[in-house]
Design a protein around this motif. Structure first.
Motif, PDB file in Angstrom:
ATOM      1  N   PRO A  94       0.822  -1.214   0.000  1.00 40.86           N
ATOM      2  CA  PRO A  94       0.000   0.000   0.000  1.00 40.86           C
ATOM      3  C   PRO A  94       0.857   1.266   0.000  1.00 40.86           C
ATOM      4  O   PRO A  94       1.937   1.318   0.584  1.00 40.86           O
ATOM      5  CB  PRO A  94      -0.807  -0.115   1.303  1.00 40.86           C
ATOM      6  N   VAL A  95       0.321   2.301  -0.632  1.00 39.06           N
ATOM      7  CA  VAL A  95       1.022   3.573  -0.733  1.00 39.06           C
ATOM      8  C   VAL A  95       0.114   4.681  -0.212  1.00 39.06           C
ATOM      9  O   VAL A  95      -1.112   4.616  -0.376  1.00 39.06           O
ATOM     10  CB  VAL A  95       1.449   3.849  -2.194  1.00 39.06           C
ATOM     11  N   HIS A  96       0.717   5.681   0.436  1.00 41.14           N
ATOM     12  CA  HIS A  96      -0.077   6.831   0.868  1.00 41.14           C
ATOM     13  C   HIS A  96      -0.314   7.735  -0.320  1.00 41.14           C
ATOM     14  O   HIS A  96       0.581   7.985  -1.123  1.00 41.14           O
ATOM     15  CB  HIS A  96       0.646   7.604   1.976  1.00 41.14           C
ATOM     16  N   VAL A  97      -1.532   8.253  -0.430  1.00 43.13           N
ATOM     17  CA  VAL A  97      -1.895   9.069  -1.588  1.00 43.13           C
ATOM     18  C   VAL A  97      -1.013  10.317  -1.694  1.00 43.13           C
ATOM     19  O   VAL A  97      -0.719  10.775  -2.805  1.00 43.13           O
ATOM     20  CB  VAL A  97      -3.396   9.441  -1.540  1.00 43.13           C
ATOM     21  N   ALA A  98      -0.535  10.843  -0.571  1.00 42.21           N
ATOM     22  CA  ALA A  98       0.347  12.009  -0.621  1.00 42.21           C
ATOM     23  C   ALA A  98       1.685  11.657  -1.256  1.00 42.21           C
ATOM     24  O   ALA A  98       2.245  12.446  -2.037  1.00 42.21           O
ATOM     25  CB  ALA A  98       0.557  12.575   0.784  1.00 42.21           C
ATOM     26  N   ASP A  99       2.217  10.475  -0.936  1.00 43.69           N
ATOM     27  CA  ASP A  99       3.477  10.039  -1.537  1.00 43.69           C
ATOM     28  C   ASP A  99       3.302   9.768  -3.027  1.00 43.69           C
ATOM     29  O   ASP A  99       4.154  10.137  -3.845  1.00 43.69           O
ATOM     30  CB  ASP A  99       3.994   8.773  -0.842  1.00 43.69           C
ATOM     31  N   LEU A 100       2.184   9.125  -3.366  1.00 43.87           N
ATOM     32  CA  LEU A 100       1.936   8.791  -4.772  1.00 43.87           C
ATOM     33  C   LEU A 100       1.783  10.048  -5.616  1.00 43.87           C
ATOM     34  O   LEU A 100       2.378  10.157  -6.696  1.00 43.87           O
ATOM     35  CB  LEU A 100       0.682   7.920  -4.872  1.00 43.87           C
ATOM     36  N   THR A 101       1.004  11.003  -5.142  1.00 42.68           N
ATOM     37  CA  THR A 101       0.807  12.219  -5.936  1.00 42.68           C
ATOM     38  C   THR A 101       2.089  13.025  -6.043  1.00 42.68           C
ATOM     39  O   THR A 101       2.383  13.598  -7.096  1.00 42.68           O
ATOM     40  CB  THR A 101      -0.317  13.085  -5.355  1.00 42.68           C
ATOM     41  N   ALA A 102       2.871  13.075  -4.977  1.00 48.91           N
ATOM     42  CA  ALA A 102       4.154  13.781  -5.040  1.00 48.91           C
ATOM     43  C   ALA A 102       5.058  13.145  -6.087  1.00 48.91           C
ATOM     44  O   ALA A 102       5.738  13.838  -6.859  1.00 48.91           O
ATOM     45  CB  ALA A 102       4.833  13.775  -3.673  1.00 48.91           C
ATOM     46  N   ALA A 103       5.071  11.816  -6.127  1.00 49.15           N
ATOM     47  CA  ALA A 103       5.896  11.116  -7.113  1.00 49.15           C
ATOM     48  C   ALA A 103       5.391  11.376  -8.534  1.00 49.15           C
ATOM     49  O   ALA A 103       6.193  11.584  -9.455  1.00 49.15           O
ATOM     50  CB  ALA A 103       5.912   9.625  -6.813  1.00 49.15           C
ATOM     51  N   LEU A 104       4.071  11.354  -8.723  1.00 46.49           N
ATOM     52  CA  LEU A 104       3.515  11.593 -10.053  1.00 46.49           C
ATOM     53  C   LEU A 104       3.846  12.995 -10.550  1.00 46.49           C
ATOM     54  O   LEU A 104       4.189  13.186 -11.729  1.00 46.49           O
ATOM     55  CB  LEU A 104       1.998  11.388 -10.037  1.00 46.49           C
ATOM     56  N   VAL A 105       3.757  13.989  -9.673  1.00 49.22           N
ATOM     57  CA  VAL A 105       4.106  15.359 -10.065  1.00 49.22           C
ATOM     58  C   VAL A 105       5.590  15.449 -10.398  1.00 49.22           C
ATOM     59  O   VAL A 105       5.984  16.120 -11.360  1.00 49.22           O
ATOM     60  CB  VAL A 105       3.721  16.349  -8.956  1.00 49.22           C
ATOM     61  N   GLU A 106       6.411  14.754  -9.626  1.00 51.59           N
ATOM     62  CA  GLU A 106       7.853  14.760  -9.890  1.00 51.59           C
ATOM     63  C   GLU A 106       8.164  14.147 -11.255  1.00 51.59           C
ATOM     64  O   GLU A 106       8.976  14.674 -12.022  1.00 51.59           O
ATOM     65  CB  GLU A 106       8.572  13.998  -8.778  1.00 51.59           C
TER      66      GLU A 106
END
Length: 275
Positions: A183-195
């Motif tokens: 599982p991944v936290h949505v904050a980590d996932l979105t930060a990675a996607l923006v990066e």
């Protein structure tokens, strides 16, 4: 950036809209039935199952980067055809594409899967996500494909809603002890996607959490964080049900993590309240 988020009214899409808008990006977001509530965002009705819809929206908004978060578990047209329609629209309009995929593209036979592993799905949803990946890579060779796992937040995810319903006796169901994900936290996932989007990166990325946990263990962590009674969560084995789909799928994110500044936390870290 001028960013178009396909599926912006969903859980992941909504968090991505919030993050991009807060960072000062110019944001457009698509929705199927009702727009989100974030002000300062261009909310755009679009049915990704319609090639004409995708062409019209992408062509009118003309994003520098499109992030496709849209899919539906039981809808091949939305998940597979929709991804192809978005990719075709991006290829005609120009700009970059980041497509969000899933660990469901894997069978679980190998358990651990890194970014070089080819899809071998065993469920209808996994097959649709694998078909989407194939279409995106063929139509937009420079696209980034980000495979992720179960997404958890601060109460807004499907996993969290299920745990609360089970603990309150409002729903029937079982949390499987043999169904393992990262599982991944949505904050980590979105930060990675923006990066990934901002860096103009291409290829396959694995963006999941650092811990492999069963759905039951994930439920226990959510219950403890939220002050629920873990004893009320029913446990069972998916292998005993005959439900289609993989059992143990662990995304190896080591290569992705070396390239990202964003740290992908594990479930035990982001679901354990600080003391």
């Amino acid at each position: 950036m001028r960013v178009l988020i396909v599926g912006g009214s969903g859980f992941l899409g909504g968090e991505l809209v919030r993050r991009c808008a807060a960072a000062g990006h110019e944001v457009g977001a698509t929705y199927m039935t009702r727009p989100g509530s974030r002000a300062g965002v261009a909310w755009l009705p679009m049915d990704a199952r319609s090639r004409a819809d995708a062409d019209a929206v992408v062509g009118a908004f003309r994003p520098e980067v499109t992030v496709n978060t849209a899919s539906r578990q039981a809808d091949w047209a939305a998940t597979a055809d929709g991804a192809a329609h978005v990719a075709l629209a991006v290829s005609r309009t120009g700009g970059r594409l980041v497509h969000v995929s899933s660990d469901a593209v894997f069978s679980g036979a190998a358990i651990r899967y890194d970014e070089t592993c080819p899809p071998d799905p065993v469920s209808p949803y996994g097959a649709a996500k694998a078909a989407a990946e194939t279409a995106v890579r063929a139509i937009v060779p420079g696209a980034a494909i980000a495979r992720t796992s179960l997404i958890v937040g601060e109460g807004g995810s499907a996993s969290e809603a299920l745990v609360h319903s089970l603990a309150a006796g409002r729903a029937e169901g079982t949390l499987f002890t043999d169904d393992v994900r990262c599982p991944v936290h949505v904050a980590d996932l979105t930060a990675a996607l923006v990066e990934v989007a901002a860096g103009g990166h291409a290829g396959i990325w694995h963006v999941a959490g650092a811990d492999a946990v069963s759905r039951y263990d994930l439920g226990m962590l959510i219950a403890r964080r939220d002050g629920l009674d873990p004893a009320r969560l029913p446990a069972g084995r998916r292998a005993d049900t005959g439900l289609p789909g993989p059992l143990d799928v662990r995304l190896d994110c080591a290569a992705t993590q070396r390239r990202l500044r964003t740290r992908l936390r594990g479930a035990h870290e982001f679901l354990t309240p600080p003391h």
